[in-house]
Design an enzyme around this catalytic site. Structure first.
Site, PDB file in Angstrom:
ATOM      1  N   HIS A  43       3.662   6.577  -6.949  1.00  0.00           N
ATOM      2  CA  HIS A  43       2.883   7.729  -7.415  1.00  0.00           C
ATOM      3  C   HIS A  43       3.726   9.001  -7.343  1.00  0.00           C
ATOM      4  O   HIS A  43       3.691   9.847  -8.258  1.00  0.00           O
ATOM      5  CB  HIS A  43       1.635   7.857  -6.547  1.00  0.00           C
ATOM      6  CG  HIS A  43       0.574   8.734  -7.133  1.00  0.00           C
ATOM      7  ND1 HIS A  43      -0.582   9.058  -6.455  1.00  0.00           N
ATOM      8  CD2 HIS A  43       0.477   9.374  -8.325  1.00  0.00           C
ATOM      9  CE1 HIS A  43      -1.340   9.841  -7.204  1.00  0.00           C
ATOM     10  NE2 HIS A  43      -0.714  10.051  -8.336  1.00  0.00           N
ATOM     11  N   HIS A  45       0.838  -1.210   0.000  1.00  0.00           N
ATOM     12  CA  HIS A  45       0.000   0.000   0.000  1.00  0.00           C
ATOM     13  C   HIS A  45       0.872   1.259   0.000  1.00  0.00           C
ATOM     14  O   HIS A  45       0.713   2.146  -0.856  1.00  0.00           O
ATOM     15  CB  HIS A  45      -0.911  -0.027   1.222  1.00  0.00           C
ATOM     16  CG  HIS A  45      -1.792   1.183   1.341  1.00  0.00           C
ATOM     17  ND1 HIS A  45      -3.127   1.163   1.027  1.00  0.00           N
ATOM     18  CD2 HIS A  45      -1.538   2.463   1.750  1.00  0.00           C
ATOM     19  CE1 HIS A  45      -3.659   2.358   1.221  1.00  0.00           C
ATOM     20  NE2 HIS A  45      -2.697   3.163   1.671  1.00  0.00           N
ATOM     21  N   GLU A  46       1.783   1.345   0.959  1.00  0.00           N
ATOM     22  CA  GLU A  46       2.614   2.545   1.054  1.00  0.00           C
ATOM     23  C   GLU A  46       3.562   2.662  -0.132  1.00  0.00           C
ATOM     24  O   GLU A  46       3.882   3.767  -0.570  1.00  0.00           O
ATOM     25  CB  GLU A  46       3.389   2.550   2.375  1.00  0.00           C
ATOM     26  CG  GLU A  46       2.514   2.534   3.622  1.00  0.00           C
ATOM     27  CD  GLU A  46       1.471   3.644   3.661  1.00  0.00           C
ATOM     28  OE1 GLU A  46       1.695   4.705   3.034  1.00  0.00           O
ATOM     29  OE2 GLU A  46       0.422   3.453   4.298  1.00  0.00           O
ATOM     30  N   HIS A 101       2.018   4.579  -2.901  1.00  0.00           N
ATOM     31  CA  HIS A 101       2.176   6.034  -2.759  1.00  0.00           C
ATOM     32  C   HIS A 101       3.564   6.473  -3.224  1.00  0.00           C
ATOM     33  O   HIS A 101       3.707   7.523  -3.877  1.00  0.00           O
ATOM     34  CB  HIS A 101       1.989   6.447  -1.302  1.00  0.00           C
ATOM     35  CG  HIS A 101       0.571   6.392  -0.818  1.00  0.00           C
ATOM     36  ND1 HIS A 101      -0.463   7.015  -1.468  1.00  0.00           N
ATOM     37  CD2 HIS A 101       0.021   5.794   0.270  1.00  0.00           C
ATOM     38  CE1 HIS A 101      -1.593   6.815  -0.804  1.00  0.00           C
ATOM     39  NE2 HIS A 101      -1.332   6.072   0.251  1.00  0.00           N
TER      40      HIS A 101
END
Length: 690
Positions: A477, A470-471, A474
């Site tokens: 991104h 999940h992290e 980021h």
């Protein structure tokens, strides 16, 4: 000042050299430069992008370069001395932000740029930045009277301090309670690795026995596994009354009045700016523009989910009666019996499963996944200075071996570290007129429970793996952007309710059989994850999923209502609304009169997700639609991966995200893919196109 490490580094901050006395000195010097830069550019007679925006971009970037390490250290090496100087410096920065956001001369200069001949020649991306800047001026009260501007400045400054106070209270309350157990029989059921960590924690304090705290990995090991009901109850009570008027530290670090003041000031701020509510104000920069649409989205989800949630609760209830003669369930029993039933149904034990997820294998596999999808390569660099010996640094290279940026990886739980997992940026991608380009650098922070002895072969749970993915979403991104103007580069400028899209998408890879093979290997035998375990693990994806989703709906509705239905002068409105939401939505939520969840709900009162917690579910809905497209063409297919990268992920805040997603998915976004992903029956009446 020449020796201040915050002012004299090129790419990577010299963290070990940063001292408390450097902070205020660096902040004041850089802020002075920022003030002088604004004064200089508004005095320019010829207004162009290069005379107006560019100098301020450089000055603001210098502020980012010194403030980001300070903010980060306050989260990962927290102490009272740093807290004090951080909050003092934060007040200076808040004062500067108010000054620049309400600077009439600067606002008129940007207006002149937009209207003039120079503005017409700007690129599409530059025009987007200009529109965002002018919109931010309006949201900062540029049109207010001088008196109202003073009130606005006071409110924003006060809110900044209150948010920090709220977070500090939660931090202190979490560390302010612990439980030493000296009788091992009371710890029956807790896995050996969790017991070893608890034993070492006690040893570090000069005690014999096993020490448990309210830090989540320690707390959850008791709630999930401990057979002693009384111990589960005691930890649940302590955890769910943190920073409140209840519990073992009642009245100490109490956030009740802090919450009341935050809500009152947010309400007043919205009114001053011409909005009916703070929630309405928050939506002005999001995909969803209407509070009613958010409310309908959450309520329609709850309608879809409630019957499944009730069924799941009955299954847990029946299981606990049949297998443990448990007559009635309490809140501290739910997670325990849920875990027991999961083991019974799927033969999955986390202690056995984590043997197949050693940290090194998971990282290598995760990097292999994004290499296949996006064509990037990730390599560790050993000579980058960090804030702790456990922290590592990784470079990211594109398909032609060009350096795109990098990230720090801080994996393990520490007493001086803020709870949770997050990504933050050191710097963003930025062009310079001297042809030297700044590459994006990120922090990836987790809090995995691992003792000093285990760090050479740290074993992760599947939930830990999902958190890491999940992290990392980021991070990708932020770093893989093609936009070199900070305001709309990477994660910046993206509608907040879509910010979790890349991270939610990365989570879904953790449930694919091929990916599970890539990221797993028994840490001793080196054997791959057996097929039967993979099959059993995949069955757990939809296990009790309705309960999870409805809990997210409750948090989202609570956050919406406290920021949309706040009544001036009403005390304890947060707790009242929270209890109302539970009664309204949940069919079987068990809670106690002393439960004070709002007092430690950082997302709503301290983080940037205030008046926007629904974003997690909204972004999950978007990610589920994108995931369907990946599945159609093969989730490790570089063609679809690079299409997503080039058309969405790398374009930051420059695009109309809704249109781009519809084009990518070749259909209108609906909630149906998300419900199907979680194994929840879909009602045609509530497919909800966006």
């Amino acid at each position: 000042m020449d020796n201040n490490p915050l002012l004299n580094y090129s790419i990577f901050p010299p963290f070990s050299s940063i001292k408390i006395n450097h902070v205020k000195e660096a902040v004041q010097k850089i802020l002075t430069n920022c003030y002088n830069t604004v004064d200089q550019i508004v005095s320019e007679k010829r207004i162009t992008w290069d005379t107006l925006y560019y100098p301020l971009m450089i000055a603001e970037n210098e502020l980012q370069r010194i403030w980001s390490p300070i903010t980060h250290l306050n989260s990962v090496q927290h102490n009272l001395a740093l807290r004090k100087v951080y909050e003092e410096s934060l007040s200076f920065i808040s004062e500067y932000r108010n000054w620049i956001n309400q600077h009439d001369g600067l606002y008129k200069s940007y207006q002149s740029l937009q209207r003039g001949d120079s503005g017409q020649k700007l690129s599409i991306i530059q025009k987007k930045v200009l529109n965002n800047i002018l919109h931010n001026f309006k949201l900062s009260g540029i049109y207010l009277s001088p008196q109202k501007k003073k009130i606005y400045a006071y409110i924003t400054s006060r809110l900044s301090r209150l948010r920090s106070n709220y977070a500090n209270n939660v931090f202190d309350a979490t560390l302010g309670w612990s439980k030493l157990i000296t009788e091992k029989k009371l710890l029956s059921g807790i896995p050996d690795h969790a017991l070893e960590i608890a034993r070492l924690a006690a040893q570090a304090r000069g005690e014999k026995g096993w020490l448990f705290t309210l830090q989540y990995p320690s707390y959850s090991s008791v709630l999930l596994y401990c057979d002693t009901k009384e111990l589960r109850e005691e930890l649940y009570w302590a955890f769910n009354t943190r920073a409140s008027d209840q519990g073992p530290n009642s009245g100490k670090w109490d956030n009740t009045l802090v919450m009341d003041e935050i809500l009152a000031l947010r309400y007043e701020l919205a009114k001053i700016l011409g909005f009916r509510t703070y929630f309405e104000k928050s939506l002005s920069k999001r995909m969803v523009q209407s509070p009613k649409k958010v409310f309908n989205f959450l309520m329609n989800l709850s309608i879809q989910i409630r019957s499944s949630e009730y069924k799941e609760f009955l299954e847990i209830q029946n299981f606990s009666k049949k297998n443990s003669s448990c007559i009635s369930l309490n809140p501290w029993d739910i997670a325990y019996y849920r875990e027991k039933q999961k083991q019974y149904l799927f033969s999955i034990k986390n202690e056995e499963l984590c043997c197949y997820f050693p940290e090194k294998t998971v990282l290598h596999g995760m990097f292999s996944v994004v290499n296949r999808i996006y064509g990037i390569t990730i390599k560790e660099r050993s000579n980058v200075e960090t804030w702790h010996s456990d922290v590592r640094f990784f470079d990211i290279f594109d398909g032609e071996d060009r350096w795109m940026g990098g990230f720090y990886l801080d994996m393990y739980l520490r007493d001086d570290k803020r709870e949770g997992a997050w990504m933050d940026e050191l710097v963003g991608k930025m062009y310079r007129n001297d042809t030297i380009s700044q590459k994006p650098i990120a922090y990836l922070t987790c809090n995995f429970n691992c003792s000093e002895k285990q760090k050479s072969s740290c074993l992760l749970t599947h939930h830990d793996v999902m958190t890491l993915f999940h992290e990392f979403g980021h991070v990708l991104h932020h770093i893989m952007t093609r936009i070199d103007i900070p305001e709309i580069s990477g994660v910046n400028g993206v509608p907040w309710d879509a910010l979790e899209l890349p991270s939610q998408l990365m989570e879904k890879f953790c449930w694919d059989p091929d990916v599970l093979q890539l990221i797993s290997m028994h840490y001793r035998t080196k054997e791959p994850l057996p097929g039967y375990i993979i099959n059993n693990l995949l069955k757990t994806k939809t296990y009790q999923s309705s309960s999870y989703l409805l809990r997210q709906v409750i948090y989202g509705l609570f956050d919406l209502r406290i920021h949309h239905e706040y009544i001036p002068g009403e005390k304890r409105s947060a707790l009242k609304i929270f209890n109302e939401v539970i009664k309204q939505v949940s069919t079987c939520h068990l809670s106690m009169d002393w439960d004070r969840f709002p007092n430690s709900f950082l997302h709503a009162f301290s983080d940037d997700y205030s008046a926007g917690y629904y974003s997690y579910l909204w972004a999950d809905m978007l990610a589920s639609n994108v995931w369907c497209r990946f599945q159609e063409l093969g989730i490790l297919n570089s063609k679809i991966g690079k299409l997503f990268l080039n058309d969405i992920l790398a374009l930051g805040g420059t695009i109309d995200l809704k249109k781009c997603l519809v084009k990518f998915c070749t259909q209108t976004m609906t909630v149906e893919p998300m419900l199907k992903y979680y194994g929840i029956p879909v009602s045609v009446d509530h497919s909800m196109p966006i």
